[in-house]
Design a protein around this motif. Structure first.
Motif, PDB file in Angstrom:
ATOM      1  N   ALA A 177       0.833  -1.204   0.000  1.00 13.81           N
ATOM      2  CA  ALA A 177       0.000   0.000   0.000  1.00 13.81           C
ATOM      3  C   ALA A 177       0.869   1.256   0.000  1.00 13.81           C
ATOM      4  CB  ALA A 177      -0.918   0.000   1.225  1.00 13.81           C
ATOM      5  N   LEU A 178       1.915   1.254   0.821  1.00 16.20           N
ATOM      6  CA  LEU A 178       2.799   2.418   0.908  1.00 16.20           C
ATOM      7  C   LEU A 178       3.557   2.639  -0.400  1.00 16.20           C
ATOM      8  CD1 LEU A 178       4.002   4.696   2.573  1.00 16.20           C
ATOM      9  CD2 LEU A 178       5.687   3.068   3.490  1.00 16.20           C
ATOM     10  N   SER A 179       3.934   1.553  -1.065  1.00 14.22           N
ATOM     11  CA  SER A 179       4.644   1.675  -2.338  1.00 14.22           C
ATOM     12  C   SER A 179       3.767   2.351  -3.388  1.00 14.22           C
ATOM     13  CB  SER A 179       5.089   0.300  -2.827  1.00 14.22           C
ATOM     14  OG  SER A 179       5.815   0.408  -4.031  1.00 14.22           O
ATOM     15  N   PHE A 180       2.514   1.910  -3.505  1.00 10.78           N
ATOM     16  CA  PHE A 180       1.594   2.540  -4.464  1.00 10.78           C
ATOM     17  C   PHE A 180       1.366   4.008  -4.108  1.00 10.78           C
ATOM     18  CE2 PHE A 180       0.481  -1.783  -5.731  1.00 10.78           C
ATOM     19  CZ  PHE A 180       0.299  -1.635  -7.084  1.00 10.78           C
ATOM     20  N   TYR A 181       1.158   4.280  -2.822  1.00 13.07           N
ATOM     21  CA  TYR A 181       0.947   5.651  -2.368  1.00 13.07           C
ATOM     22  C   TYR A 181       2.152   6.525  -2.714  1.00 13.07           C
ATOM     23  CZ  TYR A 181       1.227   9.527   0.960  1.00 13.07           C
ATOM     24  OH  TYR A 181       1.404  10.758   1.527  1.00 13.07           O
ATOM     25  N   THR A 182       3.352   6.003  -2.499  1.00 17.37           N
ATOM     26  CA  THR A 182       4.583   6.761  -2.759  1.00 17.37           C
ATOM     27  C   THR A 182       4.692   7.149  -4.223  1.00 17.37           C
ATOM     28  OG1 THR A 182       5.702   5.614  -0.937  1.00 17.37           O
ATOM     29  CG2 THR A 182       7.102   6.694  -2.576  1.00 17.37           C
ATOM     30  N   ARG A 183       4.382   6.210  -5.098  1.00 18.07           N
ATOM     31  CA  ARG A 183       4.472   6.484  -6.542  1.00 18.07           C
ATOM     32  C   ARG A 183       3.460   7.544  -6.970  1.00 18.07           C
ATOM     33  NH1 ARG A 183       4.354   0.613  -9.102  1.00 18.07           N
ATOM     34  NH2 ARG A 183       4.167  -0.176  -6.976  1.00 18.07           N
ATOM     35  N   ILE A 184       2.268   7.462  -6.412  1.00 17.58           N
ATOM     36  CA  ILE A 184       1.230   8.436  -6.777  1.00 17.58           C
ATOM     37  C   ILE A 184       1.540   9.806  -6.183  1.00 17.58           C
ATOM     38  CG2 ILE A 184      -1.215   9.020  -6.527  1.00 17.58           C
ATOM     39  CD1 ILE A 184      -0.585   6.854  -8.614  1.00 17.58           C
ATOM     40  N   LEU A 185       2.071   9.832  -4.963  1.00 15.48           N
ATOM     41  CA  LEU A 185       2.478  11.103  -4.355  1.00 15.48           C
ATOM     42  C   LEU A 185       3.530  11.786  -5.228  1.00 15.48           C
ATOM     43  CD1 LEU A 185       2.615  13.149  -2.019  1.00 15.48           C
ATOM     44  CD2 LEU A 185       4.296  11.629  -0.913  1.00 15.48           C
ATOM     45  N   ARG A 186       4.498  11.016  -5.692  1.00 18.64           N
ATOM     46  CA  ARG A 186       5.545  11.572  -6.564  1.00 18.64           C
ATOM     47  C   ARG A 186       4.932  12.169  -7.828  1.00 18.64           C
ATOM     48  NH1 ARG A 186       8.409   7.057  -7.833  1.00 18.64           N
ATOM     49  NH2 ARG A 186       9.528   7.198  -5.851  1.00 18.64           N
ATOM     50  N   LYS A 187       4.019  11.436  -8.440  1.00 18.97           N
ATOM     51  CA  LYS A 187       3.392  11.913  -9.678  1.00 18.97           C
ATOM     52  C   LYS A 187       2.534  13.154  -9.424  1.00 18.97           C
ATOM     53  CE  LYS A 187       3.818  10.581 -13.127  1.00 18.97           C
ATOM     54  NZ  LYS A 187       4.700  11.048 -14.239  1.00 18.97           N
ATOM     55  N   ASN A 188       1.800  13.156  -8.308  1.00 15.94           N
ATOM     56  CA  ASN A 188       0.979  14.331  -7.970  1.00 15.94           C
ATOM     57  C   ASN A 188       1.836  15.578  -7.818  1.00 15.94           C
ATOM     58  OD1 ASN A 188      -1.575  12.731  -5.838  1.00 15.94           O
ATOM     59  ND2 ASN A 188      -1.361  12.830  -8.048  1.00 15.94           N
ATOM     60  N   LEU A 189       2.978  15.443  -7.155  1.00 17.79           N
ATOM     61  CA  LEU A 189       3.863  16.588  -6.969  1.00 17.79           C
ATOM     62  C   LEU A 189       4.498  17.029  -8.288  1.00 17.79           C
ATOM     63  CD1 LEU A 189       5.476  15.504  -3.582  1.00 17.79           C
ATOM     64  CD2 LEU A 189       4.049  17.524  -3.954  1.00 17.79           C
ATOM     65  N   GLU A 190       4.758  16.085  -9.177  1.00 24.20           N
ATOM     66  CA  GLU A 190       5.253  16.440 -10.514  1.00 24.20           C
ATOM     67  C   GLU A 190       4.211  17.257 -11.268  1.00 24.20           C
ATOM     68  OE1 GLU A 190       6.312  12.856 -12.514  1.00 24.20           O
ATOM     69  OE2 GLU A 190       8.033  12.438 -11.206  1.00 24.20           O
TER      70      GLU A 190
END
Length: 255
Positions: free
Chosen positions: A159-172
Motif C-alpha cells: 500500500a505504501l509503495s503505491f501511495y509513494t508512486r502516486i504522491l511523486r506523480k501528484n507533486l510532478e
C-alpha cells in the motif's frame, strides 16, 4: 540532491536503520532530528551523537504528530522528511480464524501506512516552500512479493509503495520541487529481524545505498536481493513467490 546543509527529520530514529541513517546523514553535513516512542533509546542516541535533536513522538498517535510538527516549526522547519518508522507482527495463517490477525493488521497499517500519510500531510506545505526538499518512504522487498510469514506487513508495504508512486506523480503535476524517494530494503539485520535466519544486509550497507541514491536523484532505490527479485518478479512471478516463501515455511504455518 545535495544533502549538506539540509535539515532532516527521521522517524524511528532511536535504533536500527533510523539510528544508522542519523549517523550517516550527520556525516554528510546535515542537521538531524530523530523521533521515536522510546525515550531511553533517544537519549542513548543523543549520547552517541550529541548534535542530534531528539523528540519523543509516536507516529501512530495523531496528537503526537501535531505536537511534533509544532516543535519542528519552532526549530526552523525541515528540508527532508524520512518516514522510517515501521513495525511487524508474528506470523499467522490467514486461513485459520484468529482475532489476532485483525489486531495485527490495524497495528501495522496504523504505523506503516497511515502514520506516513499523517506526517506527509502535516509537513507537505513546509517542504513545498523549500528550494529543494524531499520525502523518503521506506517500503520493502515484500511490497513486490508478499511473505507467508508476514502477510499483513507485506500488505502495508505494498500500500505504501503505491501511495509513494502516486504522491511523486501528484507533486510532478503540481510542478513542485519536492522529491519523493522510495527505499526498498531486503531483510536488514535489526532488532526486528533478530530471530530470522535469512540472508541479511547491515543497516550501514542499506543507508549507504540510500544516500547514494538521493545524491543521484534515483527515486526508486532497490538494495541487495531486492534488485534481483524485482527482475524475477516481473518475468517469473511464481518463481519469485517461491524464493520469498520456501517450502520449509509451509510447515511452520501448519503447526
Amino acid at each position: 540532491m545535495d544533502i549538506k546543509g539540509k535539515t532532516i527529520l527521521i522517524t524511528g530514529g532511536g535504533s536500527g536503520i533510523g539510528l544508522e541513517s542519523a549517523k550517516q546523514f550527520l556525516a554528510q553535513g546535515a542537521k538531524v532530528i530523530i523521533t521515536g516512542r522510546n525515550q531511553d533509546k533517544l537519549e542513548a542516541a543523543k549520547k552517541l551523537f550529541p548534535s542530534l535533536i531528539i523528540i519523543k513522538s509516536d507516529v501512530e498517535n495523531p496528537e503526537d504528530a501535531i505536537a511534533l510538527f509544532d516543535k519542528v516549526v519552532s526549530l526552523g522547519g525541515i528540508d527532508i522528511l524520512y518516514n522510517n518508522a515501521g513495525v511487524g507482527s508474528p506470523a499467522l495463517n490467514l486461513g485459520i480464524a484468529n482475532e489476532q490477525i485483525l489486531k495485527n493488521a490495524f497495528y501495522e497499517m496504523n504505523i506503516n501506512y497511515f502514520g506516513v500519510i499523517r506526517l506527509n500531510n502535516l509537513f507537505i506545505e513546509m517542504l513545498k516552500s523549500r528550494k529543494e526538499a524531499a520525502i523518503i518512504n521506506t517500503t520493502s522487498i515484500l511490497s513486490m512479493v508478499p511473505a507467508l510469514e508476514e502477510p499483513t506487513y507485506s500488505a502495508t508495504k505494498a500500500a505504501l509503495s503505491f501511495y509513494t508512486r502516486i504522491l511523486r506523480k501528484n507533486l510532478e503535476i503540481l510542478k513542485s520541487t519536492v522529491k519523493v524517494f522510495e527505499l526498498l530494503p531486503p531483510v536488514v539485520a535489526t532488532e526486528m529481524t533478530a530471530q530470522r535466519k535469512d540472508k541479511k544486509i547491515t543497516p550501514e550497507q542499506l543507508v549507504k545505498a540510500l544516500i547514494t541514491g538521493i545524491k543521484k536523484d534515483q527515486y526508486t532505490i532497490r538494495t541487495g536481493d531486492t534488485k534481483l527479485l524485482y527482475i524475477v518478479s516481473r518475468f517469473f512471478p511464481e518463481l519469485a513467490f517461491n524464493l520469498v516463501n520456501p517450502k520449509k515455511i509451509y510447515a511452520s504455518l501448519q503447526q
